[in-house]
Every structure is written in structure tokens, then in C-alpha cells.
Scaffold this motif. Structure first.
Motif, mmCIF file in Angstrom:
data_model
loop_
_atom_site.group_PDB
_atom_site.id
_atom_site.type_symbol
_atom_site.label_atom_id
_atom_site.label_comp_id
_atom_site.label_asym_id
_atom_site.label_seq_id
_atom_site.Cartn_x
_atom_site.Cartn_y
_atom_site.Cartn_z
ATOM 1 N N ALA A 121 0.088 3.168 13.803
ATOM 2 C CA ALA A 121 -0.524 4.040 12.791
ATOM 3 C C ALA A 121 -1.888 4.579 13.194
ATOM 4 N N TRP A 127 -1.202 7.863 6.117
ATOM 5 C CA TRP A 127 -2.203 7.066 5.420
ATOM 6 C C TRP A 127 -3.592 7.704 5.485
ATOM 7 N N THR A 128 -4.374 7.390 4.465
ATOM 8 C CA THR A 128 -5.780 7.804 4.421
ATOM 9 C C THR A 128 -6.625 6.586 4.072
ATOM 10 N N ILE A 181 0.825 -1.207 0.000
ATOM 11 C CA ILE A 181 0.000 0.000 0.000
ATOM 12 C C ILE A 181 0.858 1.257 0.000
ATOM 13 N N ALA A 182 1.953 1.245 0.747
ATOM 14 C CA ALA A 182 2.779 2.458 0.876
ATOM 15 C C ALA A 182 3.328 2.911 -0.474
ATOM 16 N N ALA A 217 0.365 0.668 4.852
ATOM 17 C CA ALA A 217 0.402 2.015 4.282
ATOM 18 C C ALA A 217 1.486 2.808 5.012
ATOM 19 N N ASP A 218 1.619 4.082 4.681
ATOM 20 C CA ASP A 218 2.544 4.938 5.423
ATOM 21 C C ASP A 218 1.902 5.222 6.777
ATOM 22 N N ASP A 247 -6.136 5.505 0.587
ATOM 23 C CA ASP A 247 -4.959 4.692 0.267
ATOM 24 C C ASP A 247 -5.290 3.200 0.355
ATOM 25 N N LEU A 248 -6.152 2.842 1.309
ATOM 26 C CA LEU A 248 -6.469 1.430 1.543
ATOM 27 C C LEU A 248 -7.537 0.902 0.602
ATOM 28 N N VAL A 271 -3.316 -0.632 7.935
ATOM 29 C CA VAL A 271 -2.842 0.729 8.230
ATOM 30 C C VAL A 271 -1.327 0.768 8.382
#
Length: 279
Positions: free
Chosen positions: A243, A210-211, A173-174, A205-206, A214-215, A202
Motif C-alpha cells: 500500500a 487509502w488516505t 479501516i477499509a 485500509a484499502d 481514513d486512518l 495502511v
């Protein structure tokens, strides 16, 4: 009613968690107990959980079973035992005879840490997984995307084994990449004896930026591939706290599934876990 199908606990005074290394994971270097989790879980309507192994230490599983016996929050345990041991069937039977042994629902190994991407396909491992299936247990599999093809071949070779994919196979994801994760996940989902967890996203992701957006591409692929009846929510607490808070993880999952029907959401948040883990 909501089931959290994936969380951990640990007490560093009992044993070290040697995977917690480096500055990024430093916030996890403390005790996380059921006493910490329970008020957070109950505050957001989580009334049952599945406690999942953290390290490959034989003593951990009996401890988790005892915890489950003593706490009504924990409805099931996914433990660890050496899948390659010659007497694995006897060992699984022994674990079930321990205090809380009826809570044993599955076995997990840290496949993500195995250097061989085809570790699951080893003859001794396949033999162990067959014993897991024959015991009526499931196998939670935690892998990196490059190890997913071995999961596909394992699920195809062992149709009586229910394979539960933790954290959707850790999608990238990141970096916002999709392939080859998408192709591998679709191939796995095409096999009827596979299930997946909406968990651990989460932190893929970053963790800082993250938002929900993003997911979403990854959860949409999972919903399309597995369907709600083969997906279940998991918090991945306390790792998720790198996160997001426990409540934020659940709120995020609910936002990602708010387009589903009432029955479909009931599957993701209770029904699938209840069926797969026989809670």
C-alpha cells in the motif's frame, strides 16, 4: 532517533512463506532482506528496529537472532516458539544462549490464524505465556478484532505479562466500521500491562485508495486509550509495501501524531519501544 518496532524479513530460498497466497499478495513473493531495508530505514532517520517473526517455524528465531547479532540496525527480535510445549521455560533459556540470544525480547504466535477465538485462554497457552513473562519477555499478539476479548482476559489474568497488540488489533479501516473494535481496544488499554503498535494500518485500509483521513479515527482512539507512553511506531515492512513505501508509512504516522507534544512524539517513535523491548 526513531525506532521501527515492527518489521519482517524473509528469504524464499531458505523456506517458503506459505501465507503469501493469491494475486493481492503476489508482490510479496520475493526475498526481502535487511540489505533491502537498511538504506530505506536510515534514509528516514530510523536507526534501530525490532525484527518480528513471520511463520511458526522453530528455525526462524535462531536465524533472526543471528541476524541481529550481525547487524546493528536490529536492536531486538520477537521470535516464535511453541507456547504449549511442556518445556517452554527451558526452550526460552536455550534460545537466549544462542548467538545473538541477548536480542530476544519477545515471543509471538499467529493467533489471528487460530480458529478458536479463545485460543489464548487455553490452559496450556496460559502456562506458556506465564513462562514468557517469567523469562522477562513480552508477548506480541497479532489478532483479528473478534479475538480481542481473549486478549483482554489474558492481560487481566496474567498481570506480570506485557501484552503488545500488533497493528492495533487490525481495525476494520477499509469498511470504516468502529464497533466492536473500539470497545475491545478500550477494554484492553484499561489494563496497565498492555501496549499497542501503530503499525499495519495502511494495509487494513484499502491499499489502493487509502488516505491519512481514513486512518485518523482509529489512531485517535488508540492515542486516547493507550496514551503515547504505551504506543509505538512500526512500519510492518515489507507487508506495508502493498500500500505504501517505507518512507510513506513513516510520513503518515508522523502526520497522524503531529498534534502531540515533543515528549509524546518521542515516546511513540523511540521511548515506548526502548522501554518495552529493553533495547
Amino acid at each position: 532517533m526513531t525506532v521501527d518496532a515492527h518489521h519482517h524479513v524473509w528469504d524464499l530460498s531458505v523456506r517458503d512463506q506459505d501465507w503469501i497466497q493469491g494475486p493481492q499478495l503476489q508482490p510479496l513473493r520475493r526475498n526481502f532482506t535487511l540489505a533491502d531495508l537498511e538504506p530505506e530505514a536510515r534514509a528516514v532517520g530510523v536507526d534501530r528496529t525490532v525484527l518480528v517473526q513471520t511463520i511458526t517455524v522453530a528455525e526462524e528465531t535462531p536465524e533472526f537472532l543471528a541476524l541481529a547479532a550481525a547487524h546493528d540496525l536490529v536492536a531486538g527480535v520477537v521470535g516464535w516458539t511453541d507456547l504449549t510445549r511442556p518445556d517452554i521455560a527451558d526452550e526460552l533459556a536455550r534460545l537466549r544462549e544462542l548467538p545473538g540470544g541477548g536480542h530476544l525480547k519477545g515471543i509471538r504466535h499467529q493467533v489471528q490464524g487460530e480458529p478458536d477465538p479463545e485460543w489464548l485462554l487455553r490452559a496450556d497457552v496460559q502456562r506458556g505465556l506465564t513462562a514468557v513473562a517469567e523469562a522477562g519477555l513480552v508477548h506480541d499478539v497479532v489478532v483479528q478484532p473478534h479475538q480481542l476479548p481473549a486478549c483482554v482476559r489474558t492481560a487481566a489474568a496474567l498481570p506480570s505479562l506485557v501484552l503488545v497488540l500488533d497493528h492495533l488489533g487490525k481495525p476494520p479501516i477499509a469498511s470504516a466500521e468502529r464497533e466492536p473494535w473500539v470497545s475491545h481496544v478500550r477494554a484492553l488499554a484499561a489494563l496497565p500491562n498492555t501496549v499497542a503498535k501503530l503499525s499495519g494500518l495502511v494495509t487494513e485500509a484499502d491499499p489502493a485508495t487509502w488516505t491519512v483521513g481514513d486512518l485518523r479515527p482509529y489512531t485517535e482512539i488508540a492515542l486516547e486509550a493507550f496514551g503515547p507512553d504505551r504506543l509505538m511506531f512500526g512500519s510492518d515492512w515489507p507487508v506495508c509495501t502493498l500500500a505504501a513505501t517505507y518512507a510513506e508509512v513513516l510520513d503518515t504516522a508522523r502526520e497522524l501524531t503531529d498534534h502531540l507534544s515533543t515528549a509524546e512524539r518521542a515516546a511513540v517513535y523511540e521511548g515506548t519501544a526502548q522501554r518495552v523491548y529493553d533495547l
